[in-house]
Design a protein around this motif. Structure first.
Motif, PDB file in Angstrom:
ATOM      1  N   SER A 163       5.055 -23.380  75.934  1.00  0.00           N
ATOM      2  CA  SER A 163       4.705 -24.693  76.476  1.00  0.00           C
ATOM      3  C   SER A 163       5.689 -25.779  76.034  1.00  0.00           C
ATOM      4  O   SER A 163       6.221 -26.514  76.879  1.00  0.00           O
ATOM      5  N   PRO A 164       5.970 -25.924  74.736  1.00  0.00           N
ATOM      6  CA  PRO A 164       6.953 -26.955  74.351  1.00  0.00           C
ATOM      7  C   PRO A 164       8.353 -26.654  74.874  1.00  0.00           C
ATOM      8  O   PRO A 164       9.093 -27.573  75.240  1.00  0.00           O
ATOM      9  N   LEU A 165       8.720 -25.388  74.931  1.00  0.00           N
ATOM     10  CA  LEU A 165      10.029 -25.021  75.471  1.00  0.00           C
ATOM     11  C   LEU A 165      10.135 -25.398  76.949  1.00  0.00           C
ATOM     12  O   LEU A 165      11.149 -25.942  77.399  1.00  0.00           O
ATOM     13  N   ALA A 166       9.071 -25.096  77.713  1.00  0.00           N
ATOM     14  CA  ALA A 166       9.085 -25.384  79.154  1.00  0.00           C
ATOM     15  C   ALA A 166       9.191 -26.883  79.412  1.00  0.00           C
ATOM     16  O   ALA A 166       9.914 -27.325  80.318  1.00  0.00           O
ATOM     17  N   MET A 205      12.850 -27.754  78.700  1.00  0.00           N
ATOM     18  CA  MET A 205      13.798 -27.167  79.649  1.00  0.00           C
ATOM     19  C   MET A 205      13.713 -27.831  81.022  1.00  0.00           C
ATOM     20  O   MET A 205      14.694 -27.854  81.773  1.00  0.00           O
ATOM     21  N   ARG A 206      12.570 -28.371  81.358  1.00  0.00           N
ATOM     22  CA  ARG A 206      12.414 -29.011  82.658  1.00  0.00           C
ATOM     23  C   ARG A 206      13.376 -30.181  82.832  1.00  0.00           C
ATOM     24  O   ARG A 206      13.779 -30.510  83.946  1.00  0.00           O
ATOM     25  N   ARG A 207      13.777 -30.771  81.723  1.00  0.00           N
ATOM     26  CA  ARG A 207      14.705 -31.898  81.806  1.00  0.00           C
ATOM     27  C   ARG A 207      16.045 -31.471  82.405  1.00  0.00           C
ATOM     28  O   ARG A 207      16.737 -32.289  83.013  1.00  0.00           O
ATOM     29  N   ALA A 208      16.403 -30.208  82.216  1.00  0.00           N
ATOM     30  CA  ALA A 208      17.706 -29.739  82.679  1.00  0.00           C
ATOM     31  C   ALA A 208      17.815 -29.766  84.199  1.00  0.00           C
ATOM     32  O   ALA A 208      18.886 -30.043  84.748  1.00  0.00           O
ATOM     33  N   THR A 263      12.928 -21.252  81.691  1.00  0.00           N
ATOM     34  CA  THR A 263      12.614 -21.271  80.258  1.00  0.00           C
ATOM     35  C   THR A 263      12.564 -19.856  79.690  1.00  0.00           C
ATOM     36  O   THR A 263      13.166 -19.559  78.656  1.00  0.00           O
ATOM     37  N   GLY A 264      11.823 -18.984  80.393  1.00  0.00           N
ATOM     38  CA  GLY A 264      11.706 -17.597  79.933  1.00  0.00           C
ATOM     39  C   GLY A 264      13.037 -16.881  79.938  1.00  0.00           C
ATOM     40  O   GLY A 264      13.302 -16.033  79.081  1.00  0.00           O
ATOM     41  N   GLY A 265      13.891 -17.224  80.901  1.00  0.00           N
ATOM     42  CA  GLY A 265      15.203 -16.601  80.955  1.00  0.00           C
ATOM     43  C   GLY A 265      16.052 -16.956  79.746  1.00  0.00           C
ATOM     44  O   GLY A 265      16.703 -16.088  79.154  1.00  0.00           O
ATOM     45  N   LEU A 267      15.345 -18.254  86.503  1.00  0.00           N
ATOM     46  CA  LEU A 267      16.485 -18.540  85.634  1.00  0.00           C
ATOM     47  C   LEU A 267      17.697 -18.943  86.469  1.00  0.00           C
ATOM     48  O   LEU A 267      18.358 -19.948  86.190  1.00  0.00           O
ATOM     49  N   ALA A 268      17.973 -18.158  87.518  1.00  0.00           N
ATOM     50  CA  ALA A 268      19.106 -18.469  88.401  1.00  0.00           C
ATOM     51  C   ALA A 268      18.924 -19.830  89.069  1.00  0.00           C
ATOM     52  O   ALA A 268      19.865 -20.641  89.132  1.00  0.00           O
TER      53      ALA A 268
END
Length: 428
Positions: free
Chosen positions: A180-183, A186-189, A201-203, A404-405
């Motif tokens: 959850s915190p990672l996602a 990563m959404r900012r990217a 995120t999972g990738g 991921l792609a």
């Protein structure tokens, strides 16, 4: 009881209850499995699904048969609804996408056993930050993109199986705790222009985990188990789903007038179409299913477990971010890349891997919706090239390889788009 009262009860107790609408569908999935396989075949097939390596590509139809696969898909859908309902989660558009992804990927890689540790980890994270699990339930369910990381260590030759199972469970709990915190970070990217944020995120997580494994001498054998010869069963299945959603959408009285043009264009302020059109967005979901069937027919494609999983995810996200007309430029871009592969290497334009990547490329539909069809074509072209070449780096542990792609494409493309748009605005 009058007909008016009966219709009112039907509206309030079923048609306007998204989880009940989906639950009935998932019960049908299980029943449909028993049409194609005997109970003994289903039990034996489920045993194979629950104990098999699940890295990409492990098509459950190939290893366990149609019946067991449909039962697994139905069970996974019902479990997801149970978790959502237990947390008193209020349904919105992304929920439909989540249910599409959970059931779609239950055709390859996801099962109740490798789902559980990740859910436990997500629940522990909620307790750790002292927040309701409801706020974390969507990342928890989507975090099962990394389900193969839970089951794969049990199949490493130099690790005893009981130890591999225990280590896999620990890895799964850690994934659930951190996803959850990672996602959110990563959404900012990609700023939400990749609908499969957890795939991105999972990738990244899987790339790091696989690097650690390789440093410890752990390597996974590549898999390429694709089913074939099941087009009739899967076309009927997909047709029933598509018609079901269209009928539900037509029958539900939302108190608003929604035209076919609205459904096709989805001219909304954000990507949550369910928020704007409520149950009428089911019509868009069904139309996307029909469009995917037409695409598969034109391409003379084989309905593999992965292809049907991709189509289920497209149908689900028809309520959140994916609209037919905005998806077309993305698909055109991937088809151009596919044809370029054919010209360069002689690769079949309807190969299983490329077709799945083309279907999943619709995760980038927000780009064409926001910036126009030309950028959608470019995004699609980039997506196919990345999606078909990146899984080797995460060892097949990230089921949402196209997420991921898609995240990488959006990350690269967004600043370039804005440079051109700013230049155009400066000229005017």
């Amino acid at each position: 009881m009058t007909e008016t009262v009966k219709r009112s009860i039907l509206q309030e107790q079923f048609l306007k209850k998204p989880y009940r609408v989906h639950a009935l569908l998932f019960v049908f999935y299980i029943a449909y499995g028993f049409i194609w396989s005997t109970p003994q075949e289903i039990v034996e097939g489920m045993a194979i699904i629950l104990t098999a390596p699940n890295i990409l590509v492990t098509d459950y139809i190939y290893i366990a048969g149609l019946g067991a696969t449909f039962v697994n898909v139905g069970i996974m859908g019902l479990l997801a609804i149970l978790v959502l309902s237990a947390t008193r989660h209020r349904p919105f558009g992304l929920d439909m996408g989540v249910l599409g992804l959970v059931t779609g990927f239950a055709f390859f890689g996801k099962n109740p056993l490798n789902m559980l540790p990740i859910l436990i980890g997500a629940y522990l994270f909620s307790r750790f930050v002292k927040r309701p699990f409801e706020e974390n339930v969507i990342p928890a369910l989507l975090g099962n993109a990394l389900a193969p990381a839970v089951s794969q260590l049990a199949h490493v030759p130099h690790i005893p199986t009981p130890l591999g199972i225990a280590l896999g469970a620990v890895v799964g709990i850690f994934i659930g705790f951190t996803i959850s915190p990672l996602a959110a970070w990563m959404r900012r990217a990609h700023e939400g222009y990749n609908l499969y944020n957890i795939g991105f995120t999972g990738g990244i997580f899987a790339l790091s985990l696989m690097a650690l494994y390789r440093n410890l001498g752990i390597e996974f054998e590549p898999r390429a188990l694709w089913s074939s010869g099941n087009n009739t069963a899967l076309i009927i299945y997909l047709g029933i789903i598509s018609v079901y959603f269209i009928v539900i959408g037509l029958l539900t009285d939302t108190g608003q007038k929604v035209s076919l043009k609205d459904i096709l264009l989805m001219k909304t302020e954000d990507f949550d179409y369910f928020k704007w059109y409520r149950e009428k967005s089911y019509i868009a979901m069904g139309i996307l299913g029909v469009a995917c069937m037409a695409f598969m027919l034109v391409m003379r494609a084989e309905y593999t477990g992965l292809a049907i999983g991709a189509i289920l995810s497209i149908i689900g996200f028809g309520a959140f971010g994916k609209s037919l007309l905005h998806a077309i430029p993305i698909v055109v871009g991937t088809l151009l890349a596919d044809f370029a592969n054919f010209l360069s290497f002689g690769e079949e334009v309807n190969s299983d891997g490329n077709l799945v990547a083309i279907l999943f490329s619709t995760c980038l539909t927000p780009i064409s919706k926001t910036f126009g069809w030309k950028w959608g074509v470019i995004a699609g072209f980039m997506h196919l090239s990345l999606a078909t070449n990146i899984s080797m780096f995460h060892g097949g542990m990230n089921l949402y390889n196209n997420g991921l792609a898609g995240g990488i494409v959006a990350f690269i493309l967004l600043p370039i788009i804005r440079v051109f748009l700013n230049r155009k605005e400066a000229k005017t």
